[in-house]
Scaffold this motif. Structure first.
Motif, short mmCIF file in Angstrom:
data_model
loop_
_atom_site.label_atom_id
_atom_site.label_comp_id
_atom_site.label_asym_id
_atom_site.label_seq_id
_atom_site.Cartn_x
_atom_site.Cartn_y
_atom_site.Cartn_z
N MET A 133 53.42 34.46 6.71
CA MET A 133 53.02 34.45 8.23
C MET A 133 52.03 35.29 8.39
O MET A 133 50.94 35.24 9.11
N GLN A 134 52.39 36.64 8.05
CA GLN A 134 51.48 37.98 8.18
C GLN A 134 50.07 38.12 7.55
O GLN A 134 49.14 38.23 7.94
N THR A 135 50.27 37.61 6.14
CA THR A 135 48.98 37.33 5.55
C THR A 135 48.18 36.45 6.06
O THR A 135 46.90 36.63 6.06
N GLN B 153 60.00 32.68 14.07
CA GLN B 153 59.14 33.54 13.73
C GLN B 153 58.21 33.42 14.91
O GLN B 153 57.92 32.38 15.80
N GLN B 154 57.68 34.57 15.00
CA GLN B 154 56.67 34.76 16.27
C GLN B 154 55.67 35.94 15.98
O GLN B 154 56.21 36.85 15.38
N GLY B 155 54.49 35.86 16.45
CA GLY B 155 53.58 36.86 16.30
C GLY B 155 52.64 37.31 17.62
O GLY B 155 52.46 36.27 18.45
N ASN B 156 52.36 38.47 17.58
CA ASN B 156 51.51 38.86 18.86
C ASN B 156 50.24 39.61 18.25
O ASN B 156 50.61 40.52 17.52
N ILE B 157 49.05 39.27 18.54
CA ILE B 157 47.90 39.75 18.12
C ILE B 157 47.00 40.20 19.19
O ILE B 157 46.73 39.39 20.22
N LYS B 158 46.68 41.40 19.23
CA LYS B 158 45.73 41.89 20.13
C LYS B 158 44.68 42.32 19.72
O LYS B 158 44.37 43.04 18.47
N ASP C 204 45.74 44.75 16.28
CA ASP C 204 47.16 45.25 16.28
C ASP C 204 48.03 43.98 16.27
O ASP C 204 48.12 43.25 17.40
N MET C 205 48.82 43.72 15.31
CA MET C 205 49.60 42.49 14.99
C MET C 205 51.26 42.83 15.01
O MET C 205 51.39 44.08 14.13
N VAL C 206 51.88 42.13 15.63
CA VAL C 206 53.42 42.42 15.53
C VAL C 206 54.03 41.06 14.99
O VAL C 206 53.98 40.11 15.83
N MET C 207 54.45 40.97 13.87
CA MET C 207 54.84 39.69 13.43
C MET C 207 56.54 39.77 12.95
O MET C 207 56.92 40.79 12.90
N GLN C 208 57.50 38.96 13.84
CA GLN C 208 58.71 38.87 13.63
C GLN C 208 59.33 37.53 13.12
O GLN C 208 58.84 36.55 13.53
N SER C 209 60.41 37.94 12.53
CA SER C 209 61.07 36.77 11.65
C SER C 209 62.56 37.08 11.67
O SER C 209 63.06 38.24 11.38
N PRO C 210 63.37 36.25 12.02
CA PRO C 210 64.88 36.22 11.96
C PRO C 210 65.26 36.66 10.57
O PRO C 210 66.34 37.20 10.19
#
Length: 187
Positions: A3-5, A140-145, A160-166
């Motif tokens: 997801m991040q890539t 899974q969730q991502g925030n992109i600024k 600035d990206m914050v990616m989250q996954s359980p």
């Protein structure tokens, strides 16, 4: 980490599509920015057609290894650290037709109905956007600024990206993205 890539590689397309002269994509003033409003902004782009060179540099990466299996912790940290300082350079042709009307398909997340545009302001040659996307896997969730500047032949922005996954925890990525028109498209 897929997801991040994917997000990193898709952002230059978002930036190219996102650059218009409006005061924000929420044209109906309802406090929500729809994909249709973002696509409408994209239609007003005034980029020059031709060959564009795009550079994405990873400036900083932070990875929370707490959710990984013990055997994966050391390997993942090493892989993440290798990303810092890496520059990915790509070239693509922006055709006359794309320059006149790029459309919603040019936008990162256009195929993903799970993206929400919290902020999308592109006035005065400046980029200021905040986008949240849900990943294909549960949780899974991502925030992109995005913030930066643009002209008809260049753009420069900070991401600035914050990616989250359980399954893997969270990853924060800071990157620089710049692009410029370098000439006519090659056949």
């Amino acid at each position: 980490m897929k997801m991040q890539t994917v997000s990193i590689l898709a952002l230059p397309l978002l930036a190219l599509a996102a650059c218009s002269g409006g005061g924000g994509a929420d044209t109906d003033g309802d406090g929500k920015i729809s994909k249709e409003e973002v696509a409408k902004e994209a239609e007003s782009i005034k980029f020059s057609p031709g060959e564009w060179e795009n550079k994405v540099e990873i400036v900083d990466v932070k990875f929370d290894e707490s959710k990984l299996a013990p055997e994966a912790k050391g390997m993942t940290g090493a892989i993440v650290k290798q990303m810092v300082g890496q520059v990915q350079t790509t070239k693509n042709c922006l055709t006359e037709e794309q320059a006149k009307k790029p459309g919603a398909d040019f936008l990162a997340g256009a195929e993903n109905d799970e993206c929400t545009y919290k902020k999308f302001n592109l006035s005065g040659g400046k980029i200021d956007a905040d986008i949240e996307c849900k990943g294909k896997e549960a949780g899974q969730q991502g925030n992109i600024k995005l913030s930066g500047t643009f002209t008809g032949t260049t753009y420069d922005m900070q991401m600035d990206m914050v990616m989250q996954s359980p399954q893997t925890g969270s990853m924060t990525i800071k990157a620089k993205n710049s692009a410029k028109r370098i000439g006519e498209c090659k056949a």
